[in-house]
Design a protein around this motif. Sequence first.
Motif, mmCIF file in Angstrom:
data_model
loop_
_atom_site.group_PDB
_atom_site.id
_atom_site.type_symbol
_atom_site.label_atom_id
_atom_site.label_comp_id
_atom_site.label_asym_id
_atom_site.label_seq_id
_atom_site.Cartn_x
_atom_site.Cartn_y
_atom_site.Cartn_z
ATOM 1 N N ILE A 63 10.214 24.770 7.937
ATOM 2 C CA ILE A 63 11.652 24.984 8.115
ATOM 3 C C ILE A 63 12.347 25.174 6.775
ATOM 4 O O ILE A 63 13.229 26.029 6.627
ATOM 5 N N ALA A 64 11.951 24.395 5.768
ATOM 6 C CA ALA A 64 12.561 24.535 4.442
ATOM 7 C C ALA A 64 12.285 25.916 3.850
ATOM 8 O O ALA A 64 13.104 26.441 3.078
ATOM 9 N N ALA A 65 11.136 26.507 4.199
ATOM 10 C CA ALA A 65 10.814 27.846 3.686
ATOM 11 C C ALA A 65 11.596 28.930 4.418
ATOM 12 O O ALA A 65 11.856 30.004 3.852
ATOM 13 N N GLU A 66 11.994 28.665 5.664
ATOM 14 C CA GLU A 66 12.674 29.676 6.469
ATOM 15 C C GLU A 66 14.197 29.612 6.381
ATOM 16 O O GLU A 66 14.868 30.644 6.465
ATOM 17 N N LEU A 67 14.727 28.400 6.264
ATOM 18 C CA LEU A 67 16.172 28.192 6.359
ATOM 19 C C LEU A 67 16.714 27.524 5.109
ATOM 20 O O LEU A 67 15.973 26.899 4.338
ATOM 21 N N SER A 68 18.019 27.621 4.951
ATOM 22 C CA SER A 68 18.730 26.845 3.925
ATOM 23 C C SER A 68 19.117 25.511 4.547
ATOM 24 O O SER A 68 19.886 25.474 5.512
ATOM 25 N N VAL A 69 18.552 24.417 4.016
ATOM 26 C CA VAL A 69 18.797 23.078 4.545
ATOM 27 C C VAL A 69 19.533 22.266 3.485
ATOM 28 O O VAL A 69 19.047 22.114 2.365
ATOM 29 N N ARG A 70 20.717 21.752 3.846
ATOM 30 C CA ARG A 70 21.513 21.003 2.870
ATOM 31 C C ARG A 70 22.082 19.742 3.513
ATOM 32 O O ARG A 70 22.421 19.731 4.705
ATOM 33 N N VAL A 71 22.184 18.703 2.701
ATOM 34 C CA VAL A 71 22.815 17.444 3.103
ATOM 35 C C VAL A 71 23.802 17.067 2.014
ATOM 36 O O VAL A 71 23.464 17.053 0.831
ATOM 37 N N GLY A 72 25.051 16.758 2.429
ATOM 38 C CA GLY A 72 26.058 16.386 1.443
ATOM 39 C C GLY A 72 27.413 16.176 2.081
ATOM 40 O O GLY A 72 27.529 16.117 3.320
ATOM 41 N N SER A 85 24.346 18.175 11.907
ATOM 42 C CA SER A 85 24.516 16.762 12.202
ATOM 43 C C SER A 85 25.649 16.234 11.337
ATOM 44 O O SER A 85 25.733 16.553 10.141
ATOM 45 N N LEU A 86 26.535 15.440 11.943
ATOM 46 C CA LEU A 86 27.608 14.772 11.216
ATOM 47 C C LEU A 86 27.300 13.282 11.154
ATOM 48 O O LEU A 86 26.958 12.669 12.171
ATOM 49 N N ILE A 87 27.421 12.717 9.960
ATOM 50 C CA ILE A 87 27.076 11.316 9.722
ATOM 51 C C ILE A 87 28.315 10.600 9.181
ATOM 52 O O ILE A 87 28.950 11.078 8.232
ATOM 53 N N LEU A 88 28.652 9.465 9.807
ATOM 54 C CA LEU A 88 29.744 8.638 9.309
ATOM 55 C C LEU A 88 29.198 7.789 8.172
ATOM 56 O O LEU A 88 28.405 6.875 8.387
ATOM 57 N N ASP A 89 29.620 8.092 6.956
ATOM 58 C CA ASP A 89 29.052 7.398 5.808
ATOM 59 C C ASP A 89 29.536 5.951 5.762
ATOM 60 O O ASP A 89 30.612 5.611 6.268
ATOM 61 N N HIS A 90 28.724 5.116 5.144
ATOM 62 C CA HIS A 90 29.022 3.686 5.022
ATOM 63 C C HIS A 90 28.159 3.155 3.893
ATOM 64 O O HIS A 90 27.048 3.656 3.668
ATOM 65 N N ALA A 91 28.646 2.133 3.190
ATOM 66 C CA ALA A 91 27.899 1.608 2.050
ATOM 67 C C ALA A 91 26.549 1.044 2.453
ATOM 68 O O ALA A 91 25.597 1.057 1.650
ATOM 69 N N ALA A 92 26.419 0.534 3.672
ATOM 70 C CA ALA A 92 25.155 -0.075 4.105
ATOM 71 C C ALA A 92 24.511 0.672 5.261
ATOM 72 O O ALA A 92 23.340 1.052 5.192
ATOM 73 N N TRP A 93 25.254 0.886 6.368
ATOM 74 C CA TRP A 93 24.683 1.450 7.593
ATOM 75 C C TRP A 93 25.491 2.661 8.074
ATOM 76 O O TRP A 93 26.381 2.524 8.906
ATOM 77 N N ILE A 123 17.761 7.035 2.404
ATOM 78 C CA ILE A 123 16.932 6.312 1.437
ATOM 79 C C ILE A 123 17.366 6.656 0.015
ATOM 80 O O ILE A 123 17.531 5.773 -0.838
ATOM 81 N N GLY A 124 17.568 7.955 -0.240
ATOM 82 C CA GLY A 124 17.971 8.383 -1.574
ATOM 83 C C GLY A 124 19.328 7.854 -1.996
ATOM 84 O O GLY A 124 19.582 7.624 -3.183
ATOM 85 N N ALA A 125 20.222 7.652 -1.002
ATOM 86 C CA ALA A 125 21.561 7.147 -1.289
ATOM 87 C C ALA A 125 21.600 5.624 -1.377
ATOM 88 O O ALA A 125 22.659 5.048 -1.608
ATOM 89 N N GLY A 126 20.451 4.974 -1.173
ATOM 90 C CA GLY A 126 20.392 3.525 -1.296
ATOM 91 C C GLY A 126 20.994 2.771 -0.131
ATOM 92 O O GLY A 126 21.394 1.608 -0.293
ATOM 93 N N ARG A 127 21.026 3.392 1.044
ATOM 94 C CA ARG A 127 21.585 2.711 2.204
ATOM 95 C C ARG A 127 20.569 1.720 2.773
ATOM 96 O O ARG A 127 19.362 1.909 2.681
#
Length: 329
Positions: free
Chosen positions: A185-194, A255-263, A295-299
């Motif tokens: 999928i990464a080779a076929e599409l543009s995948v971004r998280v932010g 996908s929409l994610i409600l950010d939070h410092a822990a969860w 994981i990368g964001a330390g949640r």
Amino acid sequence: MRVELLDPRHDPEPGDWEELRQAAGQRVTWRYDLLRAYAWSAQAPLALAVARRDGRAVGAVAASLRSPRLRRGAYADRRGPAGVVDVHAPANRSQKGWWWRGDPDPDLLPACTRALRRHLGPGWRGTVWREVSDGEAARLPGRLGLRLPTAPLATLALPWPDLDQWYAVLDPRRRDSLRRRARTIAAELSVRVGPAGELVSADEAARMRAENDLKHRSRLTPAPPLPLPYLEALIGSGECVALTYRRRGRLLGLSLILDHAAWPICLSWGAVPVEQGGRKHLYFDGYVRMIEWAIGAGRSGLVLGKGQAEVKSDLGAELVTSSALAVPW
């Protein structure tokens, strides 16, 4: 304890509401402008009870005022003479409709219930408390009536320092399949998280959610679609993360994610059907990307939401049981 009852459509935001929300660690869906946008599109009037002790806001309860309806789908601009108080978190089935700052206050829920009873009158016959976890029923005011199990909530603790260590706890066949698809999928599409405001527009999000809602139209009580003003406020809030899949600029998955410092909470998922030019297996790949981001964001963990319980369990999630409790007045 004093209780202030508010209609977010018309009543101004209390001066200390945002301070209370932040102190209680509540996600952006409890921001007052989002509550107002939700209330204007809801199929039942929304009541917000703010409990105060010695003038200081200590917690809140949100409820839809549900009366018998002659027409499904129409917006009810005023409450009827009789009905039931439905306590739930607006626009989010992964949270409860009541909370407080600090330790649980045993007076909060009884005080809010009494205030609603006085305000609504004798035609209103009880409360439905949704997403009640095991052991919480004793905290609810009144004598319990009907209890119905609801879909379990999937939560995934993230003690691993990198994605490879999460992969290591999975079934080997599941792990190999997810890794292989992720590379393809990464080779076929543009995948971004932010930050959502940088990756997707409210118009795109609305179309994607509408596409996903079509799959659930057969439900007895399908949730109404979130309005464009709500999505604009959510995406521009600075507290919402987006996972996007694009092919030559076209949005294929979101996908929409409600950010939070822990969860953080995975709020929604939508994808273009394969027969309309979409890509297979984005749903499964989306979990890999969201877990990698968390994981990368330390949640500490990720709330994966309700539905598809078996799939989420295979990914290592714990399934938290819950119920809806009807309490007569």
